[in-house]
Every structure is written in structure tokens, then in C-alpha cells.
Write a protein that holds these residues in place. Structure first.
Motif, PDB file in Angstrom:
ATOM      1  N   TYR A  18     -55.851 -22.997  44.216  1.00 17.65           N
ATOM      2  CA  TYR A  18     -56.378 -21.682  44.704  1.00 17.65           C
ATOM      3  C   TYR A  18     -55.466 -20.454  44.290  1.00 17.65           C
ATOM      4  O   TYR A  18     -55.712 -19.216  43.896  1.00 17.65           O
ATOM      5  CB  TYR A  18     -56.530 -21.576  46.213  1.00 17.65           C
ATOM      6  CG  TYR A  18     -57.713 -22.351  46.515  1.00 17.65           C
ATOM      7  CD1 TYR A  18     -59.129 -21.623  46.640  1.00 17.65           C
ATOM      8  CD2 TYR A  18     -57.727 -23.823  47.076  1.00 17.65           C
ATOM      9  CE1 TYR A  18     -60.114 -22.518  46.904  1.00 17.65           C
ATOM     10  CE2 TYR A  18     -58.832 -24.407  47.308  1.00 17.65           C
ATOM     11  CZ  TYR A  18     -60.105 -23.575  47.130  1.00 17.65           C
ATOM     12  OH  TYR A  18     -61.054 -24.542  47.504  1.00 17.65           O
ATOM     13  N   ALA A  19     -54.101 -20.693  44.321  1.00 14.82           N
ATOM     14  CA  ALA A  19     -53.046 -19.517  44.013  1.00 14.82           C
ATOM     15  C   ALA A  19     -53.274 -19.267  42.620  1.00 14.82           C
ATOM     16  O   ALA A  19     -53.211 -18.092  42.305  1.00 14.82           O
ATOM     17  CB  ALA A  19     -51.625 -20.404  44.132  1.00 14.82           C
ATOM     18  N   LEU A  20     -53.614 -20.234  41.687  1.00 19.08           N
ATOM     19  CA  LEU A  20     -53.919 -19.790  40.373  1.00 19.08           C
ATOM     20  C   LEU A  20     -54.776 -19.096  40.098  1.00 19.08           C
ATOM     21  O   LEU A  20     -54.999 -17.992  39.334  1.00 19.08           O
ATOM     22  CB  LEU A  20     -53.864 -21.133  39.420  1.00 19.08           C
ATOM     23  CG  LEU A  20     -53.910 -20.931  37.775  1.00 19.08           C
ATOM     24  CD1 LEU A  20     -52.904 -20.230  37.234  1.00 19.08           C
ATOM     25  CD2 LEU A  20     -54.271 -22.365  37.387  1.00 19.08           C
ATOM     26  N   MET A  21     -56.104 -19.434  40.799  1.00 20.15           N
ATOM     27  CA  MET A  21     -57.401 -18.623  40.667  1.00 20.15           C
ATOM     28  C   MET A  21     -57.100 -17.265  41.294  1.00 20.15           C
ATOM     29  O   MET A  21     -57.679 -16.084  40.678  1.00 20.15           O
ATOM     30  CB  MET A  21     -58.607 -19.312  41.375  1.00 20.15           C
ATOM     31  CG  MET A  21     -58.834 -20.354  41.087  1.00 20.15           C
ATOM     32  SD  MET A  21     -60.164 -21.229  42.231  1.00 20.15           S
ATOM     33  CE  MET A  21     -59.991 -23.026  42.204  1.00 20.15           C
ATOM     34  N   ALA A  22     -56.434 -17.277  42.470  1.00 13.36           N
ATOM     35  CA  ALA A  22     -56.369 -15.884  43.076  1.00 13.36           C
ATOM     36  C   ALA A  22     -55.466 -14.877  42.363  1.00 13.36           C
ATOM     37  O   ALA A  22     -55.688 -13.771  42.307  1.00 13.36           O
ATOM     38  CB  ALA A  22     -55.921 -16.127  44.310  1.00 13.36           C
ATOM     39  N   VAL A 150     -48.525 -24.248  38.498  1.00 17.61           N
ATOM     40  CA  VAL A 150     -47.115 -23.726  38.794  1.00 17.61           C
ATOM     41  C   VAL A 150     -46.662 -23.023  37.134  1.00 17.61           C
ATOM     42  O   VAL A 150     -46.085 -22.201  36.933  1.00 17.61           O
ATOM     43  CB  VAL A 150     -46.036 -24.739  39.267  1.00 17.61           C
ATOM     44  CG1 VAL A 150     -44.640 -24.256  39.124  1.00 17.61           C
ATOM     45  CG2 VAL A 150     -46.322 -25.042  40.693  1.00 17.61           C
ATOM     46  N   ALA A 151     -47.018 -24.107  36.190  1.00 13.80           N
ATOM     47  CA  ALA A 151     -46.468 -23.880  34.862  1.00 13.80           C
ATOM     48  C   ALA A 151     -47.385 -22.360  34.394  1.00 13.80           C
ATOM     49  O   ALA A 151     -46.689 -21.717  33.755  1.00 13.80           O
ATOM     50  CB  ALA A 151     -46.916 -24.730  33.924  1.00 13.80           C
ATOM     51  N   VAL A 152     -48.579 -22.299  34.549  1.00 13.54           N
ATOM     52  CA  VAL A 152     -49.356 -21.142  34.470  1.00 13.54           C
ATOM     53  C   VAL A 152     -48.762 -19.887  35.301  1.00 13.54           C
ATOM     54  O   VAL A 152     -48.692 -18.646  34.541  1.00 13.54           O
ATOM     55  CB  VAL A 152     -50.642 -21.383  34.421  1.00 13.54           C
ATOM     56  CG1 VAL A 152     -51.736 -20.001  34.119  1.00 13.54           C
ATOM     57  CG2 VAL A 152     -51.272 -22.371  33.635  1.00 13.54           C
ATOM     58  N   LEU A 158     -43.496 -14.486  33.683  1.00 13.79           N
ATOM     59  CA  LEU A 158     -42.618 -14.265  32.360  1.00 13.79           C
ATOM     60  C   LEU A 158     -43.137 -13.170  31.663  1.00 13.79           C
ATOM     61  O   LEU A 158     -42.509 -12.228  31.245  1.00 13.79           O
ATOM     62  CB  LEU A 158     -42.190 -15.466  31.676  1.00 13.79           C
ATOM     63  CG  LEU A 158     -41.268 -16.722  32.343  1.00 13.79           C
ATOM     64  CD1 LEU A 158     -41.186 -17.684  31.151  1.00 13.79           C
ATOM     65  CD2 LEU A 158     -40.043 -16.047  32.725  1.00 13.79           C
ATOM     66  N   LEU A 159     -44.491 -13.233  31.606  1.00 10.05           N
ATOM     67  CA  LEU A 159     -45.185 -12.280  30.817  1.00 10.05           C
ATOM     68  C   LEU A 159     -45.135 -11.033  31.385  1.00 10.05           C
ATOM     69  O   LEU A 159     -44.991  -9.955  30.779  1.00 10.05           O
ATOM     70  CB  LEU A 159     -46.675 -12.871  30.447  1.00 10.05           C
ATOM     71  CG  LEU A 159     -47.786 -11.890  29.757  1.00 10.05           C
ATOM     72  CD1 LEU A 159     -47.296 -12.292  28.395  1.00 10.05           C
ATOM     73  CD2 LEU A 159     -49.109 -12.189  30.042  1.00 10.05           C
ATOM     74  N   LEU A 160     -45.160 -10.814  32.744  1.00 11.88           N
ATOM     75  CA  LEU A 160     -45.213  -9.686  33.378  1.00 11.88           C
ATOM     76  C   LEU A 160     -43.974  -9.081  33.487  1.00 11.88           C
ATOM     77  O   LEU A 160     -43.554  -7.777  33.426  1.00 11.88           O
ATOM     78  CB  LEU A 160     -45.815  -9.903  34.740  1.00 11.88           C
ATOM     79  CG  LEU A 160     -47.473 -10.173  34.842  1.00 11.88           C
ATOM     80  CD1 LEU A 160     -48.004 -10.275  36.494  1.00 11.88           C
ATOM     81  CD2 LEU A 160     -48.267  -8.920  34.219  1.00 11.88           C
ATOM     82  N   ALA A 161     -43.063 -10.032  33.863  1.00 12.37           N
ATOM     83  CA  ALA A 161     -41.520  -9.541  34.096  1.00 12.37           C
ATOM     84  C   ALA A 161     -40.542  -9.076  32.956  1.00 12.37           C
ATOM     85  O   ALA A 161     -39.863  -8.466  32.864  1.00 12.37           O
ATOM     86  CB  ALA A 161     -40.898 -10.379  34.983  1.00 12.37           C
ATOM     87  N   ARG A 162     -40.914 -10.083  31.848  1.00  6.24           N
ATOM     88  CA  ARG A 162     -39.916  -9.950  30.757  1.00  6.24           C
ATOM     89  C   ARG A 162     -40.566  -9.292  29.792  1.00  6.24           C
ATOM     90  O   ARG A 162     -39.687  -9.121  28.361  1.00  6.24           O
ATOM     91  CB  ARG A 162     -39.556 -11.512  30.416  1.00  6.24           C
ATOM     92  CG  ARG A 162     -38.814 -12.273  31.489  1.00  6.24           C
ATOM     93  CD  ARG A 162     -37.538 -11.353  31.680  1.00  6.24           C
ATOM     94  NE  ARG A 162     -37.107 -12.053  33.214  1.00  6.24           N
ATOM     95  CZ  ARG A 162     -36.203 -13.108  33.301  1.00  6.24           C
ATOM     96  NH1 ARG A 162     -36.105 -13.907  32.372  1.00  6.24           N
ATOM     97  NH2 ARG A 162     -35.730 -13.364  34.527  1.00  6.24           N
TER      98      ARG A 162
END
Lengths: 291, 404
Positions: A18-22, A150-152, A158-162
Motif C-alpha cells: 500500500y505504501a508504494l501505491m500511496a 522498498v526498492a521502488v 533517490l530520484l527526488l533527493a539526489r
């Protein structure tokens, strides 16, 4: 005690999906104030695509993410460019609800026509296997699903922060006008962010089909859960969505085991209301500044 | 048995010949088509089942027309789509009866739609022979025009399992039982009935719960009752929650000695693919119809179905609808009449051989038979109890997951 720990394991593993979808849902809201109520339908669409790849071409559902996610990404970018971009910003929030709702119903209708309303499930050879760890049963697919999520999520972080793109996304979340003034191509950022947001649904959808049976109407249940997770986590906060999803998973599983399944969804909503009374902005949401 | 069959055959021949005779007597008027109105869920949530019902009705129409129709009138079906909506179904039957002036009506799909539709038919004094409305909402109306064409009302469908368990010698019976059921009018009452029957005979209930319909994740519930290690698990379920419970049991490595779900395992087409074909053995369920069933005319039905629609699994809704047609056909032959009132009166008496078994009803349309207990044996689903319809002996205890 054994039961509670077993329930917590189940809850965390479920919460991860659910974390991933949300996370995609909250990201899209953060960047463009669009509440994408089609997120649930896109999860189900992806579940069907990965089911079809598995059934007809024996593609493992976890591998099929590599095919399904880019497709859904392209669909998301297309939808953003064609339908959402043209909305005038002051109405964007309300109108985007209608547009994405129409998208959800459209997807449901097409899936219903193509695949009928029979429930489907992606049954891999390892679908029912489990590891025994310290006497606790850990379902292999749930663990894989959790791992994938978790991987996604790490990739997303990383995409957002780096990356430069991530910085422009965050700048757009924080202050769209300044971002624009500093040369961020807001249109491009929005389209890509929408694409990324919905492709998290694609990744989660591929594993959803392995965990639960689904049919074209399954998205109603999903979207109501996802919206409550996003609100609890704080609108726009990816970390908040993850925390809220895990909390939902654990609360529901523990209540189902210790009290009764009748109270499990209800008690999650009690927690939701209680936390919102104390922290109206959710776990990590920014407090609205009032003049 | 043999005598009964001969008697039945003579009866059918007699019925057909009188039908032929009366059609000859009625001359040219007899060749006018006879319209039967049906509302079906051809779109919306129940469209798969609605289409299955349509296949059954259409097949019956072909068969009856090949045998000269009803009293010599060729039968034409007028089928309207109700989009699975309980309001649309009402206006559909209103229109069929008052505008299209159909001679008869048959029932739609599911209790949700049958209950309001039966009331409309009752208002116009039409017989309401219906294949798929077996829930309390239908019989609760206490209508005398309703005839449900399955062997037993839905909530009695698992009684046959309780009878089987109690038929076992005491040493082989389960001692403890868990009853996890879905909060649904067609699910939890089924398990409640079994629980009452078994508790009376000393089988101790160690766990019972009713989980809400939106519960997608059944693993926590299964982990709870698995910890209590009951000998028997009886679930009043629909398909998905049954699949989910079984998957969770396999993952939690819990295999009870006896396992019964009211729905899910009774779907020969879907079940193995949902839980894995290696995990099906020893699981019980119940149902009203099976392809190999020895019910009167079933073999011919299965052959005709395969000829018209191709080989492949048959949704039980198709034979249920076919049976509705058979019941009307028999009643028309018996009364030599196309009058709904006479047919209603006739159907309240006697018993009626159909592909769903020999049916008879009480005054409110509840069938007075029993469903079949079925079990997965060597990867195939067989009727196993009561003995006279069994195609395989029941076996227990259930082998561990992946075995047997």
C-alpha cells in the motif's frame, strides 16, 4: 504474543504494498495539486497486464514490472498532457478529480469488456510458499512484494533527493511560482511527475495480482484506502504515506487477530481520526500558513 | 430405480404425444409463437452469470422447439438487459408483462434481483420459475408464484456436509471446529446452520468470526484459528475469501483434517488455478449441479451444451436456467394449458425431474431437496455424498498441502 508478532509481520508486509501505491498518489498531489482518484484503477489495470503477461507468455509478475511500469508511465504522461495540463490552475484541484474519476471508470469499463467480471489471480509456482523464521511464517510472495516496494521507494527517494529533476519536482511542490522564475520547466516536471506517480501504481499492481484476487471493480476499495493513507501521512509527503501505510497494515492485522476482524478496518479509521484531530496536517504534512 | 426410469420415460412420451395431439387439434392457431420474457444481467456486476443464464435459457428454447414447442407453439425468448440493477429489473418485468404481453416469465440472476422481480410477477399472477434467487430475501416475501429451480435454498446448502460428518463413526469425527465466515446473507448463515448441527452432537467450537466483505487480507484471521489447531474448518464464504483463506493456510502451513467452504472449491473451472492444482485434494464444498451428475436428462443437456457452445467448463447458472425451462415445459404438458394460474397450482404438487435433480417445493417456493456434497479427489471434483448420487467415496482426513 506469538500471534501478535505474526500479525505485525503480516501487517508490515501488506503495508509495504500500500505504501508504494500511496507514494505515487501523494507525489502527484504534492507536485500539481491533482488528486488522482484513478490510482486504484491503474493498480488494477497493471494487475491485469501483468496477469496477462504471466498467463500468456509466462512472464514472472515481478519481472513484468519492467514492461508494465513504462507502459503505465507513458499512459500517465499522455493523460497529463491531454487532459490535466489544460486545466486552469485555480480550478485544477476540483476538475482534476472529475477527470481522474472519469479515467478510473473508463479503465474499469474497458477491463470489464475485455476480461469480464470474473476474479483473476496471478498464481506463480511460489505463490503459496513460505519461509519459517524463528517459528514465524513469512510468505515468500509477500516478502518479495515488500522487497520490490522498498526498492521502488528507495529509487523514488533517490530520484527526488539526489537528481536535478528531483530538485525541480521538490521546488515545484514547495513553491510553483518561484520554481518557474528560477527556470524550472513546470509543464515538463508535472507531466513526468504524473507519469512517475502512476508508475508506482503499476509496480504495486503487478504484485497486487499475486497477493489478492481482483476484478475490474476492485479499484473502489483500493482508492478509498489509498486516500486515507495519503491524508494520514500528510498530503504531498512520500515518507508520510509510507509510515501511514505501514501503520494501517499493522493496526488492521493486530486488531483482526486480537479483537475481531469486524473491528479491524474500523479501528484504523479511529486512529486516523484521532491523529487528524491532534495533527490536522497528518504525520509529515506541512501546516497550511494562514494570514 | 429402473422402474422409476421407465415410468418417467413413459410419462415423457405421453406428455409429448398429448402436446403433439393438442397442437394438431388447435390447427393454425397453434403455430403462433409463444413469447417468454426474461430480464438478465447482460452488463454490470453480474454480467458473467447473466450471460451463463442466457446460454441455459437459449439452449432450452432450442431443445423445446426441436420437440415441437409448448403445446405446438414455437417458443421465442424476449430477453432484456437489467444492467445488474434491482430497479431496472422491476421495470423490465413490468414492460415484458404489460407491453410485450409475454405468455410466461422466467427469473433473472441472483437473489438481489429476483426478490423485486418476483413481486412484480406476483402482482400480475404470473408463475415465477426462477433459477438463481435462492436467498432468504426471495422466500421472505412468501409468494406462492415462486419456484426456485435448485435442489435446496442457499442457506441450507451446507447441511449435507454436517450430515456427512455426523454419518462418520465417532472416532473419525472431528473434535474441534472453527467457523470463519463472510458477512454476507449467503455466507455466514450457511456456516451457522452447520455449527448448530455439529455443536448439538458435541463437536466443540473453538473459534468463530464473521469478517466484513471488504476484508481482502485474510491472513491475520487464518493465523488466529491456525494457532488453535481445530480439526475442522467450515467457512460460509463466497469465492474470493475462500481462495484467500486457503492461500493463507498454505502459507501458514496449517492443514485441518476437514475443510469445507460453501463457495470457491465448488467451482471446477476456477478453483485449481486460484489455489494451485496440487493443493485442492480433500477440500469439501457443496453445490446444486455438476457435469457428471446423474440427474434426469443431465447427460443429454451436457452434450447439447457442448454442441451449441463448445466444450469447456459449464457455469452452473446455465443448467439452473435450463431447469427453469424444463419445469415450465413439464407443467404445461401436465396441465395441457398455457394458463399461469393452472401452472402455479400444478407446480405446488408432485415432483419435477430436471437437470438439477427431481425438484419439489413448499408453498413459498423453497425447494425441498438437498444439495450435493462435493470433494476434490486426485485433482478432480466429485459428488461424494449422499451415497445415492455419489460418484466417488468421500475421503478424510485431508492430505497435507501439495499432497494426495
Amino acid at each position: 504474543m506469538h500471534l501478535v508478532v505474526q500479525a505485525c509481520i503480516l501487517g508490515v508486509l501488506t503495508g509495504g504494498v500500500y505504501a508504494l501505491m500511496a507514494s505515487g498518489l501523494t507525489l502527484v498531489f504534492g507536485v500539481m495539486r491533482v488528486i488522482n482518484v484513478a490510482q486504484g484503477a491503474l493498480v488494477i489495470l497493471s494487475a491485469y497486464l501483468s496477469w496477462a503477461l504471466f498467463t500468456h507468455f509466462q512472464v514472472d509478475p515481478f519481472l513484468s514490472v519492467l514492461i508494465v511500469a513504462p507502459l503505465i508511465f507513458a499512459l500517465g504522461v499522455g493523460v497529463q498532457l491531454v487532459f490535466i495540463r489544460s486545466l486552469r490552475s485555480e480550478q485544477a484541484e476540483e476538475l482534476s478529480l472529475l477527470i481522474t474519476w472519469a479515467l478510473a471508470l473508463g479503465i474499469e469499463g474497458v477491463l470489464g469488456a475485455v476480461y469480464e467480471t470474473t476474479y483473476r489471480a496471478t498464481n506463480t509456482s511460489y505463490a503459496n510458499s513460505a519461509w519459517t523464521i524463528f517459528g514465524y511464517q513469512v510468505s515468500v510472495v509477500r516478502a518479495y512484494a515488500f522487497g520490490l516496494c522498498v526498492a521502488v521507494l528507495v529509487l523514488l527517494y533517490l530520484l527526488l533527493a539526489r537528481t536535478r529533476f528531483g530538485r525541480s519536482v521538490r521546488a515545484t511542490v514547495q513553491n510553483p511560482s518561484s520554481a518557474l522564475l528560477l527556470g524550472v520547466n513546470a509543464d515538463r516536471v508535472r507531466a513526468l511527475a504524473f507519469g512517475i506517480g502512476v508508475s508506482t501504481a503499476a509496480a504495486a499492481g503487478a504484485v497486487y495480482g499475486v497477493l489478492y484476487p481482483f476484478n475490474p471493480g476492485s479499484h473502489y476499495d483500493l482508492i478509498s484506502r489509498l486516500l486515507s493513507i495519503v491524508v494520514l501521512g500528510g498530503l504531498g509527503s512520500v515518507a508520510g504515506a509510507v509510515a501511514a501505510a505501514l501503520m494501517m497494515g499493522v493496526v488492521e492485522a493486530v486488531v483482526a487477530v486480537e479483537i475481531s476482524p469486524v473491528w479491524s478496518s474500523f479501528s484504523y479509521f479511529v486512529v486516523l481520526v484521532a491523529i487528524l484531530l491532534l495533527r490536522p496536517q497528518g504525520f509529515f504534512g506541512a501546516r497550511e500558513r494562514t494570514l | 430405480m429402473k422402474l422409476a426410469r421407465i415410468a418417467l420415460a413413459i410419462g415423457l412420451v405421453a406428455a409429448l404425444s398429448t402436446a403433439a395431439a393438442s397442437s394438431a387439434a388447435q390447427g393454425s392457431r397453434a403455430s403462433s409463437t409463444l413469447k417468454i420474457g426474461i430480464s438478465l444481467s447482460l452488463s454490470g456486476d453480474f454480467s458473467d452469470s447473466g450471460k451463463a443464464a442466457m446460454r441455459g435459457y437459449n439452449l432450452w428454447r432450442d431443445v423445446v422447439n426441436a420437440h415441437g414447442g409448448l403445446l405446438g407453439h414455437p417458443v421465442k425468448l424476449k430477453i432484456l438487459d437489467d444492467t445488474s440493477s434491482p430497479t431496472q429489473v422491476v421495470s423490465n418485468y413490468q414492460n415484458l408483462i404489460t407491453k410485450d404481453k409475454v405468455a410466461f416469465v422466467f427469473g433473472p440472476f441472483s437473489t438481489l434481483l429476483t426478490a423485486p422481480a418476483a413481486t412484480v410477477a406476483n402482482r400480475y399472477h404470473y408463475a415465477f420459475i426462477e433459477p438463481a434467487g435462492g436467498g432468504p430475501a426471495v422466500f421472505g416475501e412468501k409468494l406462492h408464484n415462486v419456484f426456485f429451480t435448485q435442489p435446496a435454498p442457499i442457506i441450507d446448502s451446507a447441511d449435507v456436509f454436517a450430515h456427512y460428518i455426523l454419518s462418520l463413526p465417532k472416532s473419525l469425527r472431528p473434535k474441534t471446529a472453527a467457523y470463519p465466515s463472510l458477512d454476507d446473507p449467503f455466507a455466514s448463515p450457511i456456516a451457522d446452520r452447520v455449527r448448530t448441527l455439529l455443536e448439538k452432537k458435541g463437536i466443540r467450537t473453538v473459534y468463530k468470526t464473521i469478517y466484513p466483505a471488504e476484508t481482502t487480507d485474510l491472513a491475520p484471521i487464518v493465523s488466529k484459528y491456525a494457532a488453535m489447531k481445530p480439526d475442522l474448518v467450515v467457512g460460509g464464504t463466497q469465492n474470493n475469501d475462500a481462495y484467500a483463506q486457503i492461500k493463507a493456510m498454505i502459507q501458514l502451513r496449517f492443514s485441518p483434517k476437514f475443510l469445507f467452504f460453501s463457495n470457491g472449491p465448488n467451482d471446477p473451472a476456477e478453483f485449481p488455478s486460484k489455489v494451485g492444482p496440487q493443493n485442492v485434494n480433500g477440500i469439501f464444498s457443496s453445490g446444486d449441479w455438476f457435469p457428471q451428475s446423474k440427474a434426469p436428462g443431465n447427460k443429454a443437456f451436457v452434450a447439447a451444451y457442448a454442441k451449441k457452445y463448445g466444450k469447456g467448463p459449464i457455469d452452473p447458472t446455465s443448467p439452473e436456467a435450463f431447469a427453469a425451462g424444463q419445469v415450465l415445459q413439464l407443467a404445461v404438458a401436465k396441465t395441457h394449458s398455457l394458463d399461469n394460474g393452472k401452472i402455479i397450482t400444478a407446480l405446488h404438487k408432485g415432483s419435477w425431474p430436471t437437470v438439477e435433480g427431481v425438484l419439489r417445493w413448499n408453498s413459498i417456493g423453497e425447494p425441498q431437496g438437498s444439495d450435493l456434497l462435493v470433494e476434490w479427489v486426485h485433482g478432480k471434483l466429485y459428488p461424494v455424498y449422499p451415497k445415492k448420487i455419489a460418484l466417488h467415496a468421500p475421503f478424510a482426513p485431508k492430505p497435507p498441502w501439495g499432497k494426495g
